[in-house]
Write a protein that holds these residues in place. Structure first.
Motif, PDB file in Angstrom:
ATOM      1  N   ILE A 155      10.264   1.329  -2.706  1.00 38.61           N
ATOM      2  CA  ILE A 155       9.885   0.328  -1.701  1.00 38.61           C
ATOM      3  C   ILE A 155      10.252   0.843  -0.316  1.00 38.61           C
ATOM      4  N   ARG A 156       9.311   0.742   0.596  1.00 40.38           N
ATOM      5  CA  ARG A 156       9.522   1.177   1.982  1.00 40.38           C
ATOM      6  C   ARG A 156       9.579  -0.038   2.888  1.00 40.38           C
ATOM      7  N   LEU A 157      10.636  -0.132   3.688  1.00 42.80           N
ATOM      8  CA  LEU A 157      10.823  -1.257   4.600  1.00 42.80           C
ATOM      9  C   LEU A 157      10.916  -0.734   6.030  1.00 42.80           C
ATOM     10  N   PRO A 158       9.848  -0.878   6.811  1.00 41.73           N
ATOM     11  CA  PRO A 158       9.879  -0.411   8.207  1.00 41.73           C
ATOM     12  C   PRO A 158      10.897  -1.193   9.026  1.00 41.73           C
ATOM     13  N   GLU A 159      11.573  -0.508   9.939  1.00 37.31           N
ATOM     14  CA  GLU A 159      12.559  -1.123  10.807  1.00 37.31           C
ATOM     15  C   GLU A 159      11.974  -1.304  12.223  1.00 37.31           C
ATOM     16  N   GLU A 164      13.159   3.430   9.016  1.00 31.22           N
ATOM     17  CA  GLU A 164      12.760   2.825   7.745  1.00 31.22           C
ATOM     18  C   GLU A 164      13.912   2.832   6.758  1.00 31.22           C
ATOM     19  N   ARG A 165      13.878   1.856   5.867  1.00 31.71           N
ATOM     20  CA  ARG A 165      14.772   1.821   4.709  1.00 31.71           C
ATOM     21  C   ARG A 165      13.922   2.119   3.487  1.00 31.71           C
ATOM     22  N   ILE A 166      14.410   3.001   2.641  1.00 31.87           N
ATOM     23  CA  ILE A 166      13.720   3.346   1.407  1.00 31.87           C
ATOM     24  C   ILE A 166      14.617   2.946   0.245  1.00 31.87           C
TER      25      ILE A 166
END
Length: 249
Positions: A155-159, A164-166
């Motif tokens: 899951i990739r979470l753009p900041e 980004e958080r992976i």
């Protein structure tokens, strides 16, 4: 006359068959040549095999449905029994224990008549491990070990700052067969876990550079905002993957 028609049909079918065979071959070649959508490289730290080169290939990102299935396994490991998972047990306290005891007494009575003892409730860890075993691999983690680790959730979470958080989950614990991933150095005095899987969290800046930490040295918790599993106290955990770099393929 009939024989001529059959010959004509066969001759007409040859180009069609050849075309279908070519199409199938092209699809197979494309499937074989499909590579990772992104690759992360890093160097291991604070573990027995510190200094090892690590590569993580992501073939595709997990869908919302796949993410939700893993989260449901963790938060509600016993759906048929109305289990509420780790969070529910903590919130329910003595009430949750009383319900479990009542269920045990009821099941025991039925078992005495020949039904057998009821199966013990599954823990969130066991439920998640089961669900990971059914989930499709979406990537792989490679190190100096002979075999790699299948990534079953990515899951990739753009900041907001462009970083980004992976969040990655493997179906096997890193270092399950060796001491290469055994906490050492700054991680040796931490709180090691015994999960059968590993949750990996990478945090990168806008340039695609950063660090990573792993559930080998700390517990897993629900990130309610991202609706997925993450490391419970990322800031306090030791770095296990240093010099992480993103390479878009």
């Amino acid at each position: 006359m009939r024989s001529l028609n059959l010959v004509s049909v066969r001759r007409a079918a040859l180009p069609l068959c050849a075309g279908l065979a070519l199409a199938v071959a092209l699809v197979e070649v494309q499937a074989q040549s499909t590579g990772p959508v992104v690759t992360y490289t890093a160097t291991s730290a604070n573990v027995g095999g510190a200094g090892d080169s690590i590569k993580i290939d992501i073939l595709r990102w997990s869908t919302d449905a796949e993410r939700d299935a893993l989260l449901a396994a963790w938060t509600n490991p016993n759906p048929q029994a109305g289990g509420r998972g780790r969070g529910g047990a903590a919130a329910g306290g003595a009430n949750g224990a009383g319900q479990a005891a009542a269920a045990g007494r009821g099941g025991g009575g039925r078992g005495g008549r020949g039904g057998g003892a009821p199966a013990p409730p599954r823990t969130p860890e066991a439920a998640l491990a089961d669900e990971l075993g059914k989930a499709q691999a979406v990537g792989h983690l490679w190190s100096s070990e002979v075999t790699g680790y299948a990534v079953h959730s990515a899951i990739r979470l753009p900041e907001p700052d462009g970083g980004e958080r992976i969040l990655l989950i493997t179906d096997r614990r890193l270092g399950v067969w060796n001491d290469l991933w055994k906490p050492a150095g700054a991680a040796a005095s931490g709180a090691p876990t015994d999960y059968d899987f590993s949750v990996i969290e990478l945090r990168l800046n806008a340039k695609g550079e950063g660090e990573g930490k792993i559930s080998l040295t700390g517990p897993v918790a629900v990130d309610s905002t991202a609706k997925t599993l993450a490391l419970e106290n990322y800031a306090a955990m030791p770095v296990i993957l240093k010099s992480v770099k993103r390479k878009t393929n």
